[in-house]
Design an enzyme around this catalytic site. Structure first.
Site, PDB file in Angstrom:
ATOM      1  N   GLU A   1       9.892  16.884  14.282  1.00  0.00           N
ATOM      2  CA  GLU A   1      10.529  16.743  12.966  1.00  0.00           C
ATOM      3  C   GLU A   1      10.114  17.942  12.113  1.00  0.00           C
ATOM      4  O   GLU A   1       8.919  18.170  11.921  1.00  0.00           O
ATOM      5  CB  GLU A   1       9.957  15.507  12.262  1.00  0.00           C
ATOM      6  CG  GLU A   1      10.725  14.243  12.432  1.00  0.00           C
ATOM      7  CD  GLU A   1      10.130  13.123  11.559  1.00  0.00           C
ATOM      8  OE1 GLU A   1       8.945  12.788  11.729  1.00  0.00           O
ATOM      9  OE2 GLU A   1      10.857  12.577  10.726  1.00  0.00           O
TER      10      GLU A   1
ATOM     11  N   CYS B   1      13.627  10.862   6.907  1.00  0.00           N
ATOM     12  CA  CYS B   1      13.557  10.502   8.327  1.00  0.00           C
ATOM     13  C   CYS B   1      14.928  10.579   8.986  1.00  0.00           C
ATOM     14  O   CYS B   1      15.022  10.644  10.200  1.00  0.00           O
ATOM     15  CB  CYS B   1      12.990   9.102   8.466  1.00  0.00           C
ATOM     16  SG  CYS B   1      13.890   7.931   7.451  1.00  0.00           S
TER      17      CYS B   1
ATOM     18  N   LYS C   1       0.864  -1.186   0.000  1.00  0.00           N
ATOM     19  CA  LYS C   1       0.000   0.000   0.000  1.00  0.00           C
ATOM     20  C   LYS C   1       0.902   1.238   0.000  1.00  0.00           C
ATOM     21  O   LYS C   1       1.455   1.633   1.026  1.00  0.00           O
ATOM     22  CB  LYS C   1      -0.909   0.002   1.238  1.00  0.00           C
ATOM     23  CG  LYS C   1      -1.877   1.166   1.240  1.00  0.00           C
ATOM     24  CD  LYS C   1      -1.487   2.123   2.345  1.00  0.00           C
ATOM     25  CE  LYS C   1      -2.187   3.430   2.343  1.00  0.00           C
ATOM     26  NZ  LYS C   1      -1.589   4.477   1.503  1.00  0.00           N
TER      27      LYS C   1
ATOM     28  N   ALA D   1       1.943   5.380  -0.526  1.00  0.00           N
ATOM     29  CA  ALA D   1       1.344   6.637  -0.051  1.00  0.00           C
ATOM     30  C   ALA D   1       0.424   7.218  -1.122  1.00  0.00           C
ATOM     31  O   ALA D   1       0.686   7.084  -2.319  1.00  0.00           O
ATOM     32  CB  ALA D   1       2.448   7.629   0.282  1.00  0.00           C
TER      33      ALA D   1
ATOM     34  N   GLU E   1       9.424   1.453  10.887  1.00  0.00           N
ATOM     35  CA  GLU E   1      10.465   2.458  10.587  1.00  0.00           C
ATOM     36  C   GLU E   1       9.780   3.805  10.711  1.00  0.00           C
ATOM     37  O   GLU E   1       9.073   4.246   9.804  1.00  0.00           O
ATOM     38  CB  GLU E   1      10.984   2.256   9.156  1.00  0.00           C
ATOM     39  CG  GLU E   1      11.653   0.922   8.899  1.00  0.00           C
ATOM     40  CD  GLU E   1      13.066   0.861   9.469  1.00  0.00           C
ATOM     41  OE1 GLU E   1      13.585   1.913   9.896  1.00  0.00           O
ATOM     42  OE2 GLU E   1      13.627  -0.243   9.493  1.00  0.00           O
TER      43      GLU E   1
HETATM   44  P1  NAP Z   1       2.356   8.865   7.511  1.00  0.00           P
HETATM   45  O1  NAP Z   1       1.365   9.943   7.468  1.00  0.00           O
HETATM   46  O2  NAP Z   1       2.537   8.106   8.768  1.00  0.00           O
HETATM   47  O3  NAP Z   1       2.010   7.896   6.298  1.00  0.00           O
HETATM   48  C1  NAP Z   1       2.773   6.756   6.018  1.00  0.00           C
HETATM   49  C2  NAP Z   1       1.877   5.730   5.354  1.00  0.00           C
HETATM   50  O4  NAP Z   1       0.864   5.339   6.274  1.00  0.00           O
HETATM   51  C3  NAP Z   1       1.163   6.249   4.110  1.00  0.00           C
HETATM   52  O5  NAP Z   1       1.056   5.208   3.167  1.00  0.00           O
HETATM   53  C4  NAP Z   1      -0.200   6.611   4.669  1.00  0.00           C
HETATM   54  O6  NAP Z   1      -1.216   6.590   3.701  1.00  0.00           O
HETATM   55  C5  NAP Z   1      -0.404   5.479   5.653  1.00  0.00           C
HETATM   56  N1  NAP Z   1      -1.431   5.731   6.653  1.00  0.00           N
HETATM   57  C6  NAP Z   1      -1.855   6.910   7.142  1.00  0.00           C
HETATM   58  N2  NAP Z   1      -2.828   6.709   8.041  1.00  0.00           N
HETATM   59  C7  NAP Z   1      -3.025   5.371   8.120  1.00  0.00           C
HETATM   60  C8  NAP Z   1      -3.909   4.533   8.860  1.00  0.00           C
HETATM   61  N3  NAP Z   1      -4.802   5.040   9.722  1.00  0.00           N
HETATM   62  N4  NAP Z   1      -3.835   3.198   8.685  1.00  0.00           N
HETATM   63  C9  NAP Z   1      -2.954   2.675   7.821  1.00  0.00           C
HETATM   64  N5  NAP Z   1      -2.104   3.411   7.078  1.00  0.00           N
HETATM   65  C10 NAP Z   1      -2.131   4.742   7.233  1.00  0.00           C
HETATM   66  O7  NAP Z   1       3.821   9.411   7.148  1.00  0.00           O
HETATM   67  P2  NAP Z   1       4.229  10.302   5.922  1.00  0.00           P
HETATM   68  O8  NAP Z   1       3.848  11.697   6.203  1.00  0.00           O
HETATM   69  O9  NAP Z   1       3.773   9.679   4.649  1.00  0.00           O
HETATM   70  O10 NAP Z   1       5.818  10.134   5.952  1.00  0.00           O
HETATM   71  C11 NAP Z   1       6.641  10.921   6.718  1.00  0.00           C
HETATM   72  C12 NAP Z   1       7.010  10.198   8.002  1.00  0.00           C
HETATM   73  O11 NAP Z   1       7.641   8.963   7.683  1.00  0.00           O
HETATM   74  C13 NAP Z   1       8.032  10.967   8.804  1.00  0.00           C
HETATM   75  O12 NAP Z   1       7.710  10.897  10.159  1.00  0.00           O
HETATM   76  C14 NAP Z   1       9.323  10.232   8.515  1.00  0.00           C
HETATM   77  O13 NAP Z   1      10.310  10.400   9.496  1.00  0.00           O
HETATM   78  C15 NAP Z   1       8.858   8.833   8.398  1.00  0.00           C
HETATM   79  N6  NAP Z   1       9.806   8.011   7.649  1.00  0.00           N
HETATM   80  C16 NAP Z   1      10.528   7.071   8.331  1.00  0.00           C
HETATM   81  C17 NAP Z   1      11.464   6.311   7.663  1.00  0.00           C
HETATM   82  C18 NAP Z   1      12.283   5.286   8.388  1.00  0.00           C
HETATM   83  O14 NAP Z   1      12.891   4.451   7.730  1.00  0.00           O
HETATM   84  N7  NAP Z   1      12.318   5.285   9.705  1.00  0.00           N
HETATM   85  C19 NAP Z   1      11.656   6.482   6.287  1.00  0.00           C
HETATM   86  C20 NAP Z   1      10.899   7.447   5.625  1.00  0.00           C
HETATM   87  C21 NAP Z   1       9.965   8.190   6.329  1.00  0.00           C
HETATM   88  P3  NAP Z   1      -1.616   7.893   2.876  1.00  0.00           P
HETATM   89  O15 NAP Z   1      -0.397   8.396   2.197  1.00  0.00           O
HETATM   90  O16 NAP Z   1      -2.584   7.335   1.927  1.00  0.00           O
HETATM   91  O17 NAP Z   1      -2.153   8.876   3.855  1.00  0.00           O
END
Ligand code: NAP
Length: 486
Positions: free
Chosen positions: A390, A290, A181, A183, A256
């Site tokens: 962040e 991240c 799934k 983004a 992650e």
């Molecule tokens: P996010 O809002 O948490 O979204 C990540 C994924 O989760 C997306 O596919 C999103 O879908 C999905 N999602 C959102 N709500 C959900 C729910 N209720 N149930 C299931 N899935 C759900 O994060 P983001 O804004 O896309 O990414 C930025 C974050 O990712 C930052 O905090 C960054 O630090 C972190 N990150 C971490 C790493 C690592 O390796 N540690 C790497 C990259 C990024 P939708 O897009 O469809 O909303």
């Protein structure tokens, strides 16, 4: 300007059980170019029922796929790696269109993403078992490693390909099948990889992709007992919700999550190398990674030199649309992202921070109002939002320190524990500081530590589990033992 998108030439549907399908409802949603606000494609808005179909397809494909040899699986993964590299330019343009990052970075991500498949293709052949000496002469203990079964992943928009392949590669290499799934902001790159997987010859159902409603898709993935393992990359906030959902079926999870990397420059550092590392770590992907440095601690003796050299470099960075030649800083992903950066900078300046360079939006040739100047701020303090949240934008806040212990204490004062960086020429300090920092990834004189053979991952609220190297294989295998009475 390169043109990659017309709806005829780019696959936009979902791959389920080898078929390209839309949402059962026929609904779709728009994919925007963050640099222009142009609608570049529409993809299916799927939900619970399509996710169930994808899980069923993955479950149906699993028995045969898990019985293939590691060599056969490795051949297909290597083929997918080669196809991605063959299409590196096309995939990179697509990624820049939907995500905004500069084209050179997008090309780098395609190669980086593909490298996880190449690594997994080989590593799958080293899924060794073990024998353990038993307590009785007529007993044998054998340790077996087996695939988990149907796996799934949920991935973010900041690395639209690499965050998928670093899960997909090892999952498939170990004999699992997967539902992906991606983004909502960046599904096109993910679908393009699925299309190449079909060309590579992966059997139907081994790799499925579902785009759409995150809540519904997530709920089905966690409620469906056929799904044995979910790997999530994204925010700590969503990660915490998924931990709760995983309780229903005790689904295995890898997380992650967010980070808040400290970047320490000691008096004995090579300042030019530290500036180069800071540019790589802070401004890549417009600061939306991240592992981006989010706090800079610079020792008194080199503070002025580091700050002025960093500002000089930052001033030279070209801001613009990622598809244009030489651009190093593209648009942020959406309006909320720019507003968050503005909020952090306004908060910092209201609490005594001084903008050395940048500190505002930049308007670029009538493009969307989503470009933020690469910024350096002096004198940040622990009271500022930027110290704890962040920023996910191109802002480097600097703070002076006097003693090593002070810098380590400040660096560790965070709920996050993903990446950290420090620069020094003192070999004994390298080991001492590396051991003292409470982070899963340490860049010692290195602003770009990510690579397929290393165990990427965080501690504290940055999550659990590791991706990369031999360690990721543990995430996608079950260990079983046979106690054998002869
Ligand atoms: P996010 O809002 O948490 O979204 C990540 C994924 O989760 C997306 O596919 C999103 O879908 C999905 N999602 C959102 N709500 C959900 C729910 N209720 N149930 C299931 N899935 C759900 O994060 P983001 O804004 O896309 O990414 C930025 C974050 O990712 C930052 O905090 C960054 O630090 C972190 N990150 C971490 C790493 C690592 O390796 N540690 C790497 C990259 C990024 P939708 O897009 O469809 O909303």
């Amino acid at each position: 300007m390169p043109q990659v998108l017309d709806q005829q030439s780019v696959q936009t549907r979902n791959l389920i059980g080898g078929d390209w399908v839309g949402a059962a409802s026929g609904e779709e949603f728009d994919i925007l170019d963050p640099a222009t606000d142009e609608i570049i494609a529409r993809v299916p808005r799927c939900g619970r029922s399509e996710t169930r179909d994808a899980i069923d397809a993955a479950a149906k494909a699993f028995p045969e796929w898990s019985r293939t040899t590691a060599q056969e699986r490795g051949k297909l993964l290597r083929r997918l790696y080669e196809l991605m590299m063959r299409d590196q330019d096309r995939l990179a343009e697509l990624m820049t269109r939907e995500q905004g990052k500069p084209l050179a970075e997008a090309k780098g991500e395609v190669a980086y993403g593909a490298s996880f498949l190449e690594w997994a293709a080989d590593e799958g052949r080293r899924m060794y078992g073990e024998t353990i000496p038993a307590n009785f002469p007529d007993k044998r203990i054998l340790v077996l490693r087996q695939p988990v079964g149907v796996t799934a992943c949920i991935t973010p928009w900041n690395f639209p390909i690499a965050m998928i392949t670093r899960k997909l590669g090892p999952a498939l290499a170990c004999g699992n099948t997967m539902v992906v799934k991606p983004a909502e902001d960046t599904p096109l790159s993910a679908i393009a990889v699925a299309e190449l997987a079909v060309e590579a010859g992966f059997p139907p159902g081994v790799f499925n992709i579902v785009t759409g409603n995150p809540k519904e898709i997530g709920e089905e993935l966690f409620a469906n007992p056929a799904v044995r393992k979910i790997s999530f990359t994204g925010s700590t906030e969503v990660g915490k919700m998924l931990i709760k959902q995983s309780a229903q079926n005790v689904t295995r999870l890898s997380l992650e999550l967010g980070g808040h990397a400290p970047f320490i420059v000691f008096d004995d550092a090579d300042v030019d190398a530290a500036v180069k590392g800071a540019i790589a770590s802070k401004y890549r992907n417009m600061g939306q990674t991240c592992i981006c440095a989010n706090r800079f601690y610079v020792q008194d003796g080199v503070y002025d030199a580091f700050a002025s050299k960093l500002a000089d470099e930052v001033n030279r960075m070209k801001v613009g649309r990622g598809l244009e030649d030489g651009v190093q800083v593209g648009p942020l992903i959406n309006d909320a992202a720019v507003e968050k950066v503005e909020k952090h900078v306004a908060d910092a300046t209201s609490k005594g921070g001084r903008v050395r360079t940048g500190g505002e939006r930049i308007s670029v040739d009538g493009l969307a109002d989503r470009f933020y100047a690469p910024t350096v701020i002096d004198d940040f303090t622990p009271e500022m939002l930027i110290n704890t949240e962040e920023t996910f934008g191109p802002v480097a806040p600097l703070r002076r320190f006097a003693k090593e212990e002070e810098a380590i204490a400040w660096a560790n004062d965070s709920i996050y524990g993903l990446a950290s960086y420090f620069y020094t020429r003192d070999a004994s300090r390298i080991m001492r500081v590396a051991e003292a920092l409470e982070y899963g990834i340490i860049g010692a004189n290195d602003g770009g530590p990510s690579t397929a053979q290393a165990p990427f991952g965080g501690i504290k609220q940055s999550g659990y589990g590791r991706e990369g190297g031999k360690y990721v294989m543990d995430e996608y295998t079950e260990i079983k033992y046979v106690s054998w009475q002869l």
